[in-house]
Motif scaffolding. Structure first.
Motif, PDB file in Angstrom:
ATOM      1  N   GLN A 110     -25.818   1.572  15.772  1.00 16.36           N
ATOM      2  CA  GLN A 110     -26.134   0.672  16.883  1.00 16.36           C
ATOM      3  C   GLN A 110     -26.888   1.373  18.012  1.00 16.36           C
ATOM      4  OE1 GLN A 110     -25.521  -2.690  16.867  1.00 16.36           O
ATOM      5  NE2 GLN A 110     -24.933  -2.291  14.752  1.00 16.36           N
ATOM      6  N   LEU A 157     -20.150  -1.819  19.817  1.00 17.39           N
ATOM      7  CA  LEU A 157     -19.054  -0.942  19.381  1.00 17.39           C
ATOM      8  C   LEU A 157     -17.715  -1.522  19.801  1.00 17.39           C
ATOM      9  CD1 LEU A 157     -17.915   1.755  18.246  1.00 17.39           C
ATOM     10  CD2 LEU A 157     -18.139   2.656  20.586  1.00 17.39           C
ATOM     11  N   ILE A 176     -22.846   0.299  23.662  1.00 19.88           N
ATOM     12  CA  ILE A 176     -21.394   0.227  23.813  1.00 19.88           C
ATOM     13  C   ILE A 176     -20.844  -1.161  23.481  1.00 19.88           C
ATOM     14  CG2 ILE A 176     -19.487   0.495  25.469  1.00 19.88           C
ATOM     15  CD1 ILE A 176     -21.673   2.397  26.975  1.00 19.88           C
ATOM     16  N   THR A 225     -15.858   7.771  20.369  1.00 14.37           N
ATOM     17  CA  THR A 225     -15.082   6.729  19.677  1.00 14.37           C
ATOM     18  C   THR A 225     -13.602   7.101  19.650  1.00 14.37           C
ATOM     19  OG1 THR A 225     -15.690   7.714  17.519  1.00 14.37           O
ATOM     20  CG2 THR A 225     -16.933   5.790  18.243  1.00 14.37           C
ATOM     21  N   LYS A 275     -16.782  -4.577  17.752  1.00 19.28           N
ATOM     22  CA  LYS A 275     -16.319  -4.234  16.396  1.00 19.28           C
ATOM     23  C   LYS A 275     -14.895  -3.662  16.437  1.00 19.28           C
ATOM     24  CE  LYS A 275     -17.647  -1.777  12.153  1.00 19.28           C
ATOM     25  NZ  LYS A 275     -17.693  -2.968  11.291  1.00 19.28           N
ATOM     26  N   ILE A 276     -14.660  -2.715  17.341  1.00 21.37           N
ATOM     27  CA  ILE A 276     -13.323  -2.112  17.437  1.00 21.37           C
ATOM     28  C   ILE A 276     -12.273  -3.172  17.757  1.00 21.37           C
ATOM     29  CG2 ILE A 276     -11.852  -0.579  18.816  1.00 21.37           C
ATOM     30  CD1 ILE A 276     -14.225   1.327  19.077  1.00 21.37           C
ATOM     31  N   TYR A 323     -20.682   3.618  12.854  1.00 22.83           N
ATOM     32  CA  TYR A 323     -21.228   2.316  13.280  1.00 22.83           C
ATOM     33  C   TYR A 323     -21.932   2.463  14.625  1.00 22.83           C
ATOM     34  CZ  TYR A 323     -21.376  -2.551  14.848  1.00 22.83           C
ATOM     35  OH  TYR A 323     -21.795  -3.776  15.326  1.00 22.83           O
ATOM     36  N   PHE A 324     -21.350   3.225  15.541  1.00 24.70           N
ATOM     37  CA  PHE A 324     -21.913   3.436  16.873  1.00 24.70           C
ATOM     38  C   PHE A 324     -23.303   4.061  16.772  1.00 24.70           C
ATOM     39  CE2 PHE A 324     -21.090   5.604  21.246  1.00 24.70           C
ATOM     40  CZ  PHE A 324     -21.639   4.520  21.912  1.00 24.70           C
ATOM     41  N   TYR A 354     -15.775   4.055  13.061  1.00 25.66           N
ATOM     42  CA  TYR A 354     -16.398   3.413  14.215  1.00 25.66           C
ATOM     43  C   TYR A 354     -17.524   4.276  14.780  1.00 25.66           C
ATOM     44  CZ  TYR A 354     -12.619  -0.030  14.190  1.00 25.66           C
ATOM     45  OH  TYR A 354     -11.748  -1.042  13.835  1.00 25.66           O
ATOM     46  N   GLY A 355     -17.396   5.598  14.666  1.00 24.89           N
ATOM     47  CA  GLY A 355     -18.456   6.483  15.135  1.00 24.89           C
ATOM     48  C   GLY A 355     -19.750   6.295  14.350  1.00 24.89           C
ATOM     49  N   PRO A 380     -21.306  10.861  17.759  1.00 21.03           N
ATOM     50  CA  PRO A 380     -20.561   9.630  18.079  1.00 21.03           C
ATOM     51  C   PRO A 380     -19.050   9.791  18.169  1.00 21.03           C
ATOM     52  CG  PRO A 380     -21.750   9.411  15.972  1.00 21.03           C
ATOM     53  CD  PRO A 380     -21.779  10.839  16.357  1.00 21.03           C
TER      54      PRO A 380
END
Length: 465
Positions: free
Chosen positions: A276, A283, A280, A249, A286-287, A272-273, A269-270, A245
């Motif tokens: 999920q 992601l 995309i 990210t 969230k970002i 989290y990706f 964030y990676g 990920p």
């Protein structure tokens, strides 16, 4: 800078989205962006371009025996379609109600690089662009599968030369190094075995297909897993790896918010990706929503698209020539469909060399003085060389401001809209430009505010978002 203005520049290409962000709130604005429709109709300028392999073969055969006039005509049509393709895309960036999709298409276009200069078949470049548009907010793994099998990528990374017993590793290498997992997370053997799995993947009418003779149907060991893998299998295996990920990210954070993304955010964030399943849309939500709450302006240099589209929008220019926009960003090192290499545009400091800064200042001077931007004018401006005055076309420009304010409130209004920070020296300069006795009701008030805006465009802070 107001957050709505900042994020309009980050998510779109100008300040046009700020009112929507303010009115809808960021989450609803993002939802509208994700749900935005896009035109799937083939552009008219591609109607006569070859699209099937038979049409391409017929054209190439006819060129072999043709006279020089016919060859020139074919080349002229190829160049015309390529230019029209760029203008078509720029028009979408400028006119779409929610341009985040187009911004994501530019992002993916710079991630999955495939240049028209190498590919040459404009219909394949269009297909590649439409894959990016369709999957812009979709699943990263699925998008990767589609791109690997696109005719444009097969041509760009020479996979047509990748055959059983005579392997070309270009596509296999870039799939790992630049498209998915990044250097240090695979072995040279993975590249070799990946090339075997991709051997025989060749052009098809709607995308890549395997050809029996050059195809390698032996077992390959890829990241420790053995089987008769093909292109989709490779992508599935890559996406099982621990570090998959983080490359993407990091690039998303760099494209939208930070020229140098903090590593802890890349990992956060990676992770989290991955949870999920590489979707995309969640992601991005969230970002953007989490970074929106922070004070992080001034961490990213505007790319040429953001610079020129914001400039045109602020000056309320009508009938902006898409070809001029195309020429400006090319001059600034952001030629669409034609990155210098497979790594794409570097971004960051490369967008603000002394030469580029000079070009930006010259362009701001030109537009703020009411002269229209066109390709011929741009050619003469590279080193600040002026054209004859008679060769400029005049265009009406003005900058929005509160006509009920005074010099200080108008300076504050423009600063809030355009600058992430203002120091004391700059504040004094602006007050000298827009003096205390400035009358916003005066017929010449527009000229004074445009002059102030032109000063602002020269500031280092204006180059940052």
């Amino acid at each position: 800078m107001k957050k709505s203005n900042l994020w309009s520049l980050r998510l779109g290409f100008s300040g046009k989205e700020s009112d929507k962000i303010e009115k809808l709130g960021l989450e609803k604005f993002l939802k509208h962006s994700y749900d935005s429709k896009f035109d799937k109709q083939l552009p008219a300028f591609l109607d006569d371009d070859p699209k099937t392999l038979l049409e391409l073969k017929a054209l190439r055969e006819s060129i072999k025996t043709a006279d020089s006039e016919f060859k020139k005509k074919v080349l002229k049509k190829e160049i015309y379609s390529n230019v029209e393709l760029k203008k078509w895309w720029i028009n979408k960036m400028r006119t779409d109600e929610f341009p985040l999709r187009e911004n994501m298409v530019v992002f993916w276009h710079n991630h999955f690089v495939s240049t028209s200069q190498k590919v040459k078949v404009n219909y394949w470049i269009y297909q590649h662009n439409m894959i990016l548009r369709e999957h812009a907010f979709g699943n990263f793994k699925e998008l990767t599968k589609q791109i690997v099998k696109s005719n444009a990528m097969i041509k760009y990374l020479d996979n047509v030369d990748n055959k059983k017993g005579k392997y070309n590793e270009n596509l296999s290498r870039e799939l790992l190094e630049l498209f998915t997992i990044g250097i240090g997370n695979y072995t040279e053997n993975d590249i070799k075995e990946g090339a075997k799995a991709l051997a025989g993947l060749n052009y098809g009418d709607e995308g890549g297909v395997y050809r029996k003779i050059p195809e390698d149907n032996s077992d390959k060991t890829y990241f420790g897993k053995t089987g008769n893998w093909k292109s989709d299998d490779l992508v599935d295996i890559i996406f099982e790896q621990k570090n998959i990920p983080y490359l993407i990210t990091r690039k998303i954070l760099k494209w939208f918010i930070y020229d140098n993304p903090p590593e802890d955010l890349v990992v956060y964030y990676g992770d989290y990706f991955r949870k999920q399943k590489f979707e995309i849309e969640p992601l991005l939500t969230k970002i953007f929503t989490e970074e929106f709450k922070k004070e992080n302006s001034g961490n990213k240099i505007k790319n040429p698209l953001v610079y020129i589209l914001q400039l045109c929008d602020e000056l309320q220019m009508e009938n902006v020539n898409d070809a001029a926009i195309m020429a400006f960003i090319k001059q600034q090192g952001m030629d669409l469909y034609n990155q210098v290499n497979v790594k794409g545009w570097d971004g960051g400091n490369s967008w603000l060399t002394s030469q580029i800064y000079l070009q930006r200042n010259n362009t701001a001077d030109l537009l703020c003085s009411g002269k229209s931007l066109n390709r011929k004018v741009l050619k003469t401006m590279i080193n600040g060389v002026e054209k004859e005055k008679s060769e400029y076309e005049k265009t009406a420009v003005k900058v929005a401001f509160d006509s009920g304010g005074n010099n200080k409130t108008i300076i504050s209004e423009l600063s809030d809209r355009l600058l992430f920070a203002v120091n004391d020296s700059e504040q004094k300069d602006m007050e000298n430009l827009l003096k205390y006795d400035f009358d916003p009701k005066d017929p010449h008030a527009d000229f004074a505010v445009v002059r102030l805006f032109n000063y602002i465009t020269k500031l280092p802070e204006y180059q940052l978002i």
